[in-house]
Design an enzyme around this catalytic site. Structure first.
Site, mmCIF file in Angstrom:
data_model
loop_
_atom_site.group_PDB
_atom_site.id
_atom_site.type_symbol
_atom_site.label_atom_id
_atom_site.label_comp_id
_atom_site.label_asym_id
_atom_site.label_seq_id
_atom_site.Cartn_x
_atom_site.Cartn_y
_atom_site.Cartn_z
ATOM 1 N N SER A 1 0.856 -1.194 0.000
ATOM 2 C CA SER A 1 0.000 0.000 0.000
ATOM 3 C C SER A 1 0.889 1.241 0.000
ATOM 4 O O SER A 1 2.113 1.147 0.086
ATOM 5 C CB SER A 1 -0.898 0.012 1.235
ATOM 6 O OG SER A 1 -0.137 0.422 2.354
ATOM 7 N N LYS A 2 0.234 2.384 -0.052
ATOM 8 C CA LYS A 2 0.968 3.647 -0.111
ATOM 9 C C LYS A 2 1.899 3.833 1.079
ATOM 10 O O LYS A 2 2.854 4.589 1.014
ATOM 11 C CB LYS A 2 -0.020 4.815 -0.155
ATOM 12 C CG LYS A 2 -0.661 4.950 -1.515
ATOM 13 C CD LYS A 2 -1.550 6.174 -1.540
ATOM 14 C CE LYS A 2 -2.483 6.102 -2.716
ATOM 15 N NZ LYS A 2 -3.679 6.871 -2.558
ATOM 16 N N ARG A 3 1.581 3.164 2.190
ATOM 17 C CA ARG A 3 2.443 3.246 3.373
ATOM 18 C C ARG A 3 3.852 2.766 3.047
ATOM 19 O O ARG A 3 4.823 3.216 3.623
ATOM 20 C CB ARG A 3 1.920 2.312 4.466
ATOM 21 C CG ARG A 3 0.887 2.894 5.358
ATOM 22 C CD ARG A 3 0.519 1.894 6.436
ATOM 23 N NE ARG A 3 0.113 0.586 5.916
ATOM 24 C CZ ARG A 3 0.760 -0.545 6.145
ATOM 25 N NH1 ARG A 3 1.849 -0.563 6.878
ATOM 26 N NH2 ARG A 3 0.310 -1.685 5.643
#
Ligand code: GLU
Length: 475
Positions: free
Chosen positions: A248-250
């Site tokens: 994910s963007k994390r």
């Protein structure tokens, strides 16, 4: 052999989906197969034209082409499910007539309750409308719009040989029970029309993410009920972040468009995504497209999830940057320099290429050029934290004052031979205490190019501005 990539235009092209597209593309090239793009845009609320445009644009940028589509004039515009409603309606009629599907008149609450009950009793959920006769269904249909559901057979084995996962077996009683194929608003759902389209488009191999593995038995059942062929499957293991959680963007950039904006090269992304989940016998990792195609074998992709290594992708990108000639890479850097507001229009091509030749080796992605090139091109480089601390020292102030006294009598021709030797002569500082403050004053940072190379390229005017700035700020 015919393969397809079937994006839903509900957002940007995610790196995970790009990987699916890449594997389809490489497989197609390897076998001389047809490659089709099918835009799955039946979710009217979430699908947008902008998203379709940007996904197709990113695919083209990656070098992925499709060689077929309904619209030859527009470079084989892709197939769109939203343009195939009539086809799906015919098949729905057929399923209703043959008793493989039925109209459901239950409320959502009723269905939820029945599902829960089935679960508690450990038996498959069978919709209470599944046994209504066609006449009963027609009579009840007069009262409104209702969804059509697929009648899932009880206790039937569904099995297939997945090219990556191996032999996969499902029991029809464990796939969630009767499911909607056409919503009450008349819109057909993914699991239903994917079977129709794969069959009508004569897709022989469906290569897609493992998240679709649980959809496969439903799709096979539908194809069988319609008497349509179904393809072979290869489900690609998921891509995870370094903490083994779903990417994910994390974890880092997940949109292909952002990779492009940051200055990743399409060939590096193609290489990285094409090599994800398997490795070459020689351990070689930088593989040009043709090598990738010749070494690739879908069944070599490991069964377990692949971890996305952002650092490795960056490193790969760096080695592709090195392959370009000075002139080519200069052209590729120019938009990044421009966008950062660096004044390059007034520079001669020779001087710009000179700067690029000094700075390009520190770049792993194209946008990395901004900082090192800025050392040469900015009028003033605001000292970074380390340089700022150093410039506040007494000996640094001494050097700034001395430089400020010397600079007015120098010019473009004499600045290289005059500045550093002049400071050396007029202060008693030596070694680090001499060169570090000079570097910090001139470049705003403590690491960077050789000062003898940097000074003539920065040029007299900007050097003077930088020294004046430091004099004002630190003395
Ligand atoms: N539209 C689906 C998706 O984007 C495609 C699934 C498939 O390849 O069958 O996930």
């Amino acid at each position: 052999m015919r393969v397809r990539f079937a994006p839903s235009p509900t957002g940007y092209l995610h790196i995970g989906n790009a990987r699916t597209a890449v594997v389809n593309h490489i497989t197609a090239k390897k076998s001389g197969a047809d490659f089709i793009i099918r835009v799955e845009d039946t979710d009217k609320e979430r699908s947008t034209v902008e998203s379709e445009i940007s996904i197709l644009d990113d695919l083209r940028w990656l070098g992925i082409e499709w060689n077929e589509g309904p619209d030859k004039d527009k470079g084989h515009g892709p197939y769109r499910q939203s343009e195939r409603d009539e086809i799906y309606r015919e098949y729905t009629k057929r399923l209703l007539l043959t008793g493989h599907a039925f109209t459901c008149f239950c409320s959502n609450e009723q269905v939820e309750e029945d599902k829960k009950q089935a679960m508690t009793e450990n038996r498959p959920f069978l919709d209470r409308c599944r046994n209504l006769t066609l006449t009963e269904q027609e009579e009840l249909s007069f009262h409104g719009e209702y969804p059509v559901k697929f009648k899932v057979p009880v206790d039937e084995t569904i099995e297939f040989d997945d090219k990556i996962k191996g032999h996969v077996v499902f029991n029809s009683s464990n796939i969630g029970g009767d499911f909607i194929i056409v919503r009450s608003d008349g819109g057909p759902v993914y699991n239903y029309i994917v079977s129709i389209d794969d069959a009508l488009m004569e897709i022989t191999h469906v290569i897609r993410g493992e998240d679709h593995l649980s959809n496969t038995p439903k799709q096979i059942l539908i194809a069988k009920a319609l008497g349509l062929p179904f393809p072979e499957y290869a489900h690609l293991p998921l891509i995870l972040g370094s903490d083994k959680k779903k990417l994910s963007k994390r974890h880092g950039i997940t949109s292909v468009d952002l990779y492009r904006q940051e200055g990743y090269l399409p060939e590096a992304l193609m290489n990285y995504l094409g090599l994800l989940g398997w490795s070459t016998e020689s351990g070689e990792e930088i593989l040009e497209f043709d090598q990738l195609v010749s070494l690739f074998d879908i069944s070599s992709i490991g069964k377990s999830a692949a971890v996305f290594d952002f650092q490795k992708l960056k490193w790969m990108n760096g080695s592709y940057i090195k392959k370009y000639s000075l002139s080519e890479i200069t052209d590729m850097f120019i938009p990044y320099l421009d966008k950062a507001g660096l004044e390059i229009k007034s520079l001669s091509r020779e001087k710009l290429e000179n700067i690029i030749s000094i700075t390009r080796n520190s770049c792993e992605i194209l946008s990395d050029i901004i900082k090192p090139a800025g050392i040469f091109l900015n009028e003033i480089n605001i000292p970074d934290e380390e340089a700022d601390k150093l410039l506040k020292e007494d000996y640094s102030r001494d050097i700034i004052n001395t430089a400020s006294g010397i600079i007015p009598v120098l010019n473009d021709e004499t600045v290289l031979t005059g500045l550093i030797p002049g400071i050396k002569e007029n202060t008693e500082h030596k070694g680090k205490k001499l060169f570090h403050p000079i570097r910090a004053m001139i470049t705003g940072t403590l690491s960077g190019p050789d000062l003898d190379i940097a000074i003539p390229v920065i040029g007299y005017n900007n050097l003077k501005k930088r020294i004046d700035y430091c004099k004002q700020k630190y003395c």
